[in-house]
Design a protein around this motif. Structure first.
Motif, mmCIF file in Angstrom:
data_model
loop_
_atom_site.group_PDB
_atom_site.id
_atom_site.type_symbol
_atom_site.label_atom_id
_atom_site.label_comp_id
_atom_site.label_asym_id
_atom_site.label_seq_id
_atom_site.Cartn_x
_atom_site.Cartn_y
_atom_site.Cartn_z
ATOM 1 N N ILE A 35 31.741 5.072 -43.691
ATOM 2 C CA ILE A 35 31.890 5.954 -44.845
ATOM 3 C C ILE A 35 33.033 5.467 -45.721
ATOM 4 C CG2 ILE A 35 32.561 8.276 -45.574
ATOM 5 C CD1 ILE A 35 30.916 9.347 -43.248
ATOM 6 N N ALA A 36 32.736 5.318 -47.007
ATOM 7 C CA ALA A 36 33.746 5.064 -48.032
ATOM 8 C C ALA A 36 33.571 6.242 -48.988
ATOM 9 C CB ALA A 36 33.498 3.734 -48.726
ATOM 10 N N TYR A 37 34.200 7.362 -48.650
ATOM 11 C CA TYR A 37 33.930 8.632 -49.333
ATOM 12 C C TYR A 37 34.046 8.491 -50.836
ATOM 13 C CZ TYR A 37 33.550 13.636 -49.873
ATOM 14 O OH TYR A 37 33.097 14.879 -50.216
ATOM 15 N N PRO A 38 33.099 8.973 -51.581
ATOM 16 C CA PRO A 38 31.971 9.857 -51.310
ATOM 17 C C PRO A 38 30.651 9.146 -50.970
ATOM 18 C CG PRO A 38 32.198 9.624 -53.656
ATOM 19 C CD PRO A 38 33.273 8.784 -53.024
ATOM 20 N N LEU A 39 30.730 7.911 -50.452
ATOM 21 C CA LEU A 39 29.514 7.187 -50.102
ATOM 22 C C LEU A 39 29.431 6.918 -48.611
ATOM 23 C CD1 LEU A 39 29.617 4.418 -52.868
ATOM 24 C CD2 LEU A 39 28.248 6.502 -52.899
ATOM 25 N N ARG A 40 28.224 7.017 -48.073
ATOM 26 C CA ARG A 40 27.953 6.527 -46.726
ATOM 27 C C ARG A 40 27.214 5.219 -46.935
ATOM 28 N NH1 ARG A 40 23.402 7.857 -42.874
ATOM 29 N NH2 ARG A 40 24.065 6.837 -40.982
ATOM 30 N N VAL A 41 27.665 4.172 -46.282
ATOM 31 C CA VAL A 41 27.100 2.845 -46.483
ATOM 32 C C VAL A 41 26.408 2.405 -45.199
ATOM 33 C CG1 VAL A 41 27.642 0.450 -47.090
ATOM 34 C CG2 VAL A 41 28.976 2.315 -48.071
ATOM 35 N N VAL A 42 25.125 2.063 -45.314
ATOM 36 C CA VAL A 42 24.350 1.538 -44.194
ATOM 37 C C VAL A 42 23.990 0.104 -44.561
ATOM 38 C CG1 VAL A 42 22.302 1.848 -42.751
ATOM 39 C CG2 VAL A 42 23.387 3.840 -43.795
ATOM 40 N N TYR A 43 24.182 -0.834 -43.617
ATOM 41 C CA TYR A 43 23.915 -2.234 -43.951
ATOM 42 C C TYR A 43 23.357 -3.001 -42.761
ATOM 43 C CZ TYR A 43 28.163 -3.317 -41.395
ATOM 44 O OH TYR A 43 29.092 -3.443 -40.399
ATOM 45 N N THR A 44 22.618 -4.059 -43.058
ATOM 46 C CA THR A 44 22.177 -5.020 -42.047
ATOM 47 C C THR A 44 22.481 -6.410 -42.581
ATOM 48 O OG1 THR A 44 19.946 -5.145 -42.952
ATOM 49 C CG2 THR A 44 20.275 -3.626 -41.119
ATOM 50 N N VAL A 45 22.745 -7.321 -41.669
ATOM 51 C CA VAL A 45 23.015 -8.707 -42.033
ATOM 52 C C VAL A 45 21.962 -9.575 -41.351
ATOM 53 C CG1 VAL A 45 24.689 -10.592 -41.919
ATOM 54 C CG2 VAL A 45 25.489 -8.251 -42.163
ATOM 55 N N GLU A 46 21.350 -10.461 -42.122
ATOM 56 C CA GLU A 46 20.373 -11.392 -41.574
ATOM 57 C C GLU A 46 20.898 -12.797 -41.747
ATOM 58 O OE1 GLU A 46 16.635 -10.643 -43.473
ATOM 59 O OE2 GLU A 46 16.725 -8.514 -42.956
ATOM 60 N N ASN A 47 20.555 -13.656 -40.771
ATOM 61 C CA ASN A 47 21.096 -15.011 -40.785
ATOM 62 C C ASN A 47 20.574 -15.891 -41.893
ATOM 63 O OD1 ASN A 47 23.100 -15.227 -38.913
ATOM 64 N ND2 ASN A 47 21.714 -15.484 -37.210
ATOM 65 N N GLU A 48 19.280 -15.900 -42.113
ATOM 66 C CA GLU A 48 18.746 -16.834 -43.090
ATOM 67 C C GLU A 48 18.192 -16.114 -44.307
ATOM 68 O OE1 GLU A 48 16.088 -19.666 -41.330
ATOM 69 O OE2 GLU A 48 17.334 -19.770 -39.544
ATOM 70 N N PRO A 49 18.753 -16.398 -45.459
ATOM 71 C CA PRO A 49 18.187 -15.799 -46.663
ATOM 72 C C PRO A 49 16.805 -16.387 -46.934
ATOM 73 C CG PRO A 49 20.053 -17.211 -47.204
ATOM 74 C CD PRO A 49 19.909 -17.227 -45.729
ATOM 75 N N GLU A 50 15.855 -15.516 -47.291
ATOM 76 C CA GLU A 50 14.510 -15.978 -47.605
ATOM 77 C C GLU A 50 14.529 -16.674 -48.962
ATOM 78 O OE1 GLU A 50 12.102 -12.450 -47.381
ATOM 79 O OE2 GLU A 50 13.089 -11.901 -45.511
ATOM 80 N N VAL A 51 13.595 -17.567 -49.149
ATOM 81 C CA VAL A 51 13.494 -18.295 -50.413
ATOM 82 C C VAL A 51 13.157 -17.301 -51.527
ATOM 83 C CG1 VAL A 51 12.300 -20.172 -51.596
ATOM 84 C CG2 VAL A 51 12.698 -20.310 -49.136
ATOM 85 N N ASN A 52 13.743 -17.501 -52.693
ATOM 86 C CA ASN A 52 13.538 -16.651 -53.875
ATOM 87 C C ASN A 52 14.050 -15.220 -53.695
ATOM 88 O OD1 ASN A 52 12.340 -18.804 -55.177
ATOM 89 N ND2 ASN A 52 10.294 -18.220 -54.534
ATOM 90 N N HIS A 53 14.935 -14.991 -52.763
ATOM 91 C CA HIS A 53 15.523 -13.661 -52.600
ATOM 92 C C HIS A 53 17.012 -13.734 -52.881
ATOM 93 C CE1 HIS A 53 11.808 -12.373 -50.715
ATOM 94 N NE2 HIS A 53 12.265 -11.145 -50.779
ATOM 95 N N GLN A 54 17.542 -12.627 -53.351
ATOM 96 C CA GLN A 54 18.976 -12.545 -53.582
ATOM 97 C C GLN A 54 19.695 -12.447 -52.243
ATOM 98 O OE1 GLN A 54 20.642 -12.877 -56.350
ATOM 99 N NE2 GLN A 54 18.887 -13.003 -57.695
#
Length: 140
Positions: A35-54
């Motif tokens: 939590i970074a009030y007033p936001l709750r932050v949910v995240y995932t990290v993936e190892n390899e970025p897919e082609v043509n994706h940010q």
């Protein structure tokens, strides 16, 4: 003016919006949060970025229980996206350097309409927390 900062493009293209139902389900089922009030932050990290994706894709959510009117919900989402757009460059650079991609959800928790400065402060805290977690190596 610093040339390094002037070369940064503060854009927010469609590829940076998290739209995929599969990705959203994965984010909320196996993602980590803080939590970074007033936001709750949910995240995932993936190892390899897919082609043509940010390198980072975000989702913003404001509860209908907190704001009945869509105008107010959309205003809060706009503020969150704008603060992220202006402060994402450091996170994007680190993701590129490490060869990872990240999905992030911002969930608004407060009952009142925020000021931009309050949202920006929360986004800056979020970016710094995510950067520190990337540097220490987040378990996937």
């Amino acid at each position: 003016m610093n040339t390094e900062l002037s070369n940064i493009k503060n854009t927010f293209p469609k590829e940076e919006k998290l739209c995929s139902t599969k990705a959203i389900d994965k984010l909320f089922s196996s993602g980590q949060s803080f939590i970074a009030y007033p936001l709750r932050v949910v995240y995932t990290v993936e190892n390899e970025p897919e082609v043509n994706h940010q390198l980072a894709a975000i989702l913003t959510s404001v509860s209908k229980k907190k704001f009945k009117r869509a105008v107010k919900r959309n205003r809060v989402k706009r503020l969150i996206r704008e603060a992220y757009r202006l402060n994402k460059h450091e996170l994007s650079a680190l993701l590129k350097e490490k060869g990872k991609r990240m999905d992030i959800a911002f969930l608004y928790l407060k009952n009142e309409l925020p000021e931009y400065t309050e949202i920006e402060k929360a986004i800056l805290k979020t970016v710094s927390v995510l950067i520190s977690k990337l540097r220490e190596g987040v378990p996937e």
